[in-house]
Design a protein around this motif. Structure first.
Motif, PDB file in Angstrom:
ATOM      1  N   ALA A  13       0.855  -1.188   0.000  1.00  0.00           N
ATOM      2  CA  ALA A  13       0.000   0.000   0.000  1.00  0.00           C
ATOM      3  C   ALA A  13       0.888   1.234   0.000  1.00  0.00           C
ATOM      4  CB  ALA A  13      -0.915   0.009   1.222  1.00  0.00           C
ATOM      5  N   PHE A  14       0.601   2.147  -0.916  1.00  0.00           N
ATOM      6  CA  PHE A  14       1.269   3.445  -0.964  1.00  0.00           C
ATOM      7  C   PHE A  14       0.192   4.485  -0.738  1.00  0.00           C
ATOM      8  CE2 PHE A  14       2.356   7.344  -3.162  1.00  0.00           C
ATOM      9  CZ  PHE A  14       3.601   7.613  -2.623  1.00  0.00           C
ATOM     10  N   ILE A  15       0.405   5.347   0.236  1.00  0.00           N
ATOM     11  CA  ILE A  15      -0.583   6.369   0.579  1.00  0.00           C
ATOM     12  C   ILE A  15       0.074   7.735   0.506  1.00  0.00           C
ATOM     13  CG2 ILE A  15      -2.043   7.279   2.434  1.00  0.00           C
ATOM     14  CD1 ILE A  15      -2.219   4.346   3.403  1.00  0.00           C
ATOM     15  N   TYR A  16      -0.611   8.648  -0.147  1.00  0.00           N
ATOM     16  CA  TYR A  16      -0.162  10.047  -0.121  1.00  0.00           C
ATOM     17  C   TYR A  16      -1.264  10.845   0.550  1.00  0.00           C
ATOM     18  CZ  TYR A  16       1.378  14.676  -1.225  1.00  0.00           C
ATOM     19  OH  TYR A  16       1.783  15.977  -1.105  1.00  0.00           O
ATOM     20  N   ASP A  17      -0.933  11.474   1.664  1.00  0.00           N
ATOM     21  CA  ASP A  17      -1.870  12.313   2.410  1.00  0.00           C
ATOM     22  C   ASP A  17      -1.611  13.759   1.999  1.00  0.00           C
ATOM     23  OD1 ASP A  17      -3.204  13.913   4.301  1.00  0.00           O
ATOM     24  OD2 ASP A  17      -3.012  12.356   5.839  1.00  0.00           O
ATOM     25  N   ASN A  60       9.163  -7.300 -11.801  1.00  0.00           N
ATOM     26  CA  ASN A  60       9.405  -8.705 -12.100  1.00  0.00           C
ATOM     27  C   ASN A  60       8.445  -9.513 -11.233  1.00  0.00           C
ATOM     28  OD1 ASN A  60      10.392 -11.129 -12.911  1.00  0.00           O
ATOM     29  ND2 ASN A  60      12.292 -11.002 -11.749  1.00  0.00           N
ATOM     30  N   GLY A  61       7.205  -9.526 -11.617  1.00  0.00           N
ATOM     31  CA  GLY A  61       6.175 -10.195 -10.845  1.00  0.00           C
ATOM     32  C   GLY A  61       4.827  -9.970 -11.492  1.00  0.00           C
ATOM     33  N   GLU A  62       3.781 -10.252 -10.757  1.00  0.00           N
ATOM     34  CA  GLU A  62       2.435 -10.104 -11.276  1.00  0.00           C
ATOM     35  C   GLU A  62       1.588  -9.284 -10.310  1.00  0.00           C
ATOM     36  OE1 GLU A  62       0.624 -13.851 -12.149  1.00  0.00           O
ATOM     37  OE2 GLU A  62       2.343 -14.557 -13.287  1.00  0.00           O
ATOM     38  N   LEU A  63       0.671  -8.519 -10.866  1.00  0.00           N
ATOM     39  CA  LEU A  63      -0.322  -7.812 -10.065  1.00  0.00           C
ATOM     40  C   LEU A  63      -1.609  -8.621 -10.096  1.00  0.00           C
ATOM     41  CD1 LEU A  63       0.011  -4.095 -11.205  1.00  0.00           C
ATOM     42  CD2 LEU A  63       0.812  -5.116  -9.083  1.00  0.00           C
ATOM     43  N   LEU A  64      -2.215  -8.758  -8.952  1.00  0.00           N
ATOM     44  CA  LEU A  64      -3.510  -9.417  -8.876  1.00  0.00           C
ATOM     45  C   LEU A  64      -4.620  -8.387  -8.766  1.00  0.00           C
ATOM     46  CD1 LEU A  64      -5.344 -11.901  -8.483  1.00  0.00           C
ATOM     47  CD2 LEU A  64      -4.861 -11.726  -6.046  1.00  0.00           C
ATOM     48  N   LEU A  65      -4.368  -7.347  -7.964  1.00  0.00           N
ATOM     49  CA  LEU A  65      -5.400  -6.369  -7.665  1.00  0.00           C
ATOM     50  C   LEU A  65      -4.754  -5.007  -7.476  1.00  0.00           C
ATOM     51  CD1 LEU A  65      -8.400  -5.796  -6.781  1.00  0.00           C
ATOM     52  CD2 LEU A  65      -7.664  -6.369  -4.470  1.00  0.00           C
ATOM     53  N   LEU A  66      -5.361  -3.982  -8.026  1.00  0.00           N
ATOM     54  CA  LEU A  66      -4.891  -2.602  -7.844  1.00  0.00           C
ATOM     55  C   LEU A  66      -6.093  -1.748  -7.488  1.00  0.00           C
ATOM     56  CD1 LEU A  66      -2.738  -0.367  -8.016  1.00  0.00           C
ATOM     57  CD2 LEU A  66      -3.264  -0.201 -10.454  1.00  0.00           C
ATOM     58  N   ASN A  67      -6.107  -1.236  -6.262  1.00  0.00           N
ATOM     59  CA  ASN A  67      -7.159  -0.334  -5.811  1.00  0.00           C
ATOM     60  C   ASN A  67      -6.622   1.088  -5.800  1.00  0.00           C
ATOM     61  OD1 ASN A  67      -9.041  -2.412  -5.225  1.00  0.00           O
ATOM     62  ND2 ASN A  67      -8.054  -2.779  -3.267  1.00  0.00           N
ATOM     63  N   VAL A  68      -7.424   2.009  -6.276  1.00  0.00           N
ATOM     64  CA  VAL A  68      -7.068   3.426  -6.259  1.00  0.00           C
ATOM     65  C   VAL A  68      -8.151   4.153  -5.472  1.00  0.00           C
ATOM     66  CG1 VAL A  68      -6.643   5.501  -7.632  1.00  0.00           C
ATOM     67  CG2 VAL A  68      -5.912   3.263  -8.493  1.00  0.00           C
ATOM     68  N   ASN A  91     -19.174  -0.566  -2.314  1.00  0.00           N
ATOM     69  CA  ASN A  91     -19.508   0.823  -1.999  1.00  0.00           C
ATOM     70  C   ASN A  91     -18.561   1.433  -0.969  1.00  0.00           C
ATOM     71  OD1 ASN A  91     -21.766   0.644  -3.732  1.00  0.00           O
ATOM     72  ND2 ASN A  91     -22.951  -0.274  -2.095  1.00  0.00           N
ATOM     73  N   SER A  92     -17.291   1.049  -1.002  1.00  0.00           N
ATOM     74  CA  SER A  92     -16.300   1.616  -0.091  1.00  0.00           C
ATOM     75  C   SER A  92     -16.116   3.097  -0.405  1.00  0.00           C
ATOM     76  CB  SER A  92     -14.959   0.900  -0.237  1.00  0.00           C
ATOM     77  OG  SER A  92     -15.066  -0.431   0.188  1.00  0.00           O
ATOM     78  N   GLU A  93     -16.236   3.929   0.611  1.00  0.00           N
ATOM     79  CA  GLU A  93     -16.117   5.371   0.422  1.00  0.00           C
ATOM     80  C   GLU A  93     -14.721   5.729  -0.073  1.00  0.00           C
ATOM     81  OE1 GLU A  93     -16.431   9.529   2.933  1.00  0.00           O
ATOM     82  OE2 GLU A  93     -17.253   7.693   3.787  1.00  0.00           O
ATOM     83  N   GLY A  94     -14.668   6.498  -1.153  1.00  0.00           N
ATOM     84  CA  GLY A  94     -13.402   6.971  -1.693  1.00  0.00           C
ATOM     85  C   GLY A  94     -12.747   6.027  -2.687  1.00  0.00           C
ATOM     86  N   LEU A  95     -13.339   4.865  -2.944  1.00  0.00           N
ATOM     87  CA  LEU A  95     -12.763   3.919  -3.903  1.00  0.00           C
ATOM     88  C   LEU A  95     -13.025   4.432  -5.313  1.00  0.00           C
ATOM     89  CD1 LEU A  95     -11.317   1.213  -4.364  1.00  0.00           C
ATOM     90  CD2 LEU A  95     -13.587   0.143  -4.425  1.00  0.00           C
ATOM     91  N   ALA A  96     -11.959   4.839  -6.011  1.00  0.00           N
ATOM     92  CA  ALA A  96     -12.093   5.392  -7.356  1.00  0.00           C
ATOM     93  C   ALA A  96     -12.026   4.307  -8.427  1.00  0.00           C
ATOM     94  CB  ALA A  96     -11.007   6.439  -7.602  1.00  0.00           C
ATOM     95  N   ALA A  97     -11.203   3.276  -8.206  1.00  0.00           N
ATOM     96  CA  ALA A  97     -11.082   2.168  -9.154  1.00  0.00           C
ATOM     97  C   ALA A  97     -10.563   0.949  -8.412  1.00  0.00           C
ATOM     98  CB  ALA A  97     -10.134   2.526 -10.295  1.00  0.00           C
ATOM     99  N   SER A  98     -10.961  -0.217  -8.891  1.00  0.00           N
ATOM    100  CA  SER A  98     -10.490  -1.481  -8.311  1.00  0.00           C
ATOM    101  C   SER A  98     -10.306  -2.466  -9.447  1.00  0.00           C
ATOM    102  CB  SER A  98     -11.498  -2.017  -7.285  1.00  0.00           C
ATOM    103  OG  SER A  98     -11.032  -3.222  -6.726  1.00  0.00           O
ATOM    104  N   TRP A  99      -9.068  -2.561  -9.944  1.00  0.00           N
ATOM    105  CA  TRP A  99      -8.777  -3.421 -11.086  1.00  0.00           C
ATOM    106  C   TRP A  99      -8.275  -4.770 -10.605  1.00  0.00           C
ATOM    107  CZ3 TRP A  99      -6.310   1.635 -11.781  1.00  0.00           C
ATOM    108  CH2 TRP A  99      -7.056   2.488 -12.610  1.00  0.00           C
TER     109      TRP A  99
END
Length: 135
Positions: A13-17, A60-68, A91-99
């Protein structure tokens, strides 16, 4: 500090406040680094995951899920996300995308955005451009 363990699933998880001008990194739900007094990105630029913006280095790997998210997540929310396997509640508040990224047996790959319902096919080991990104 925490490190990514090779050859096993890892929750990152990377978070920018924006208000605090702070970057935070979490590995498997635990704090792994903080950057303070960081200015946000500005201007019209592309965002990349799994590669440097100017190329030359790739994941060098795989992504399974990317939430923004369009809100800064709290440490407790990151821990809950790790505990649930990263899948957000509906309906998570603030979820812009979930790939979610899928690879079928024949080698065909696709991504599915749980928020918009958009499905896009691509080939394995390719860079996927996200035209509908929320940032």
């Amino acid at each position: 500090s925490r490190k990514v363990v090779l050859n096993r699933w890892t929750h990152l998880a990377f978070i920018y406040d924006l208000d605090a001008r702070e970057q935070r990194i979490f590995i498997d739900g635990e704090p792994a680094g903080v950057g303070e007094n960081r200015e946000p990105l500005s201007g019209d630029c592309d965002a990349f995951v799994g590669t440097w913006a100017n190329g030359g280095r790739f994941l060098n790997g795989e992504l399974l899920l990317l939430n923004v998210w369009d809100v800064a997540r709290t440490p407790l929310q990151v821990q809950e996300s790790f505990s649930s396997g990263g899948h957000p509640a509906e309906n998570s508040e603030g979820l812009a995308a979930s790939w979610t990224f899928h690879r079928e047996e024949e080698g065909e790959c696709f991504r599915l955005d749980a928020v918009s319902g958009v499905r896009e096919e691509f080939s394995a080991h390719s860079v996927v451009e996200v035209e509908d990104s929320p940032f």
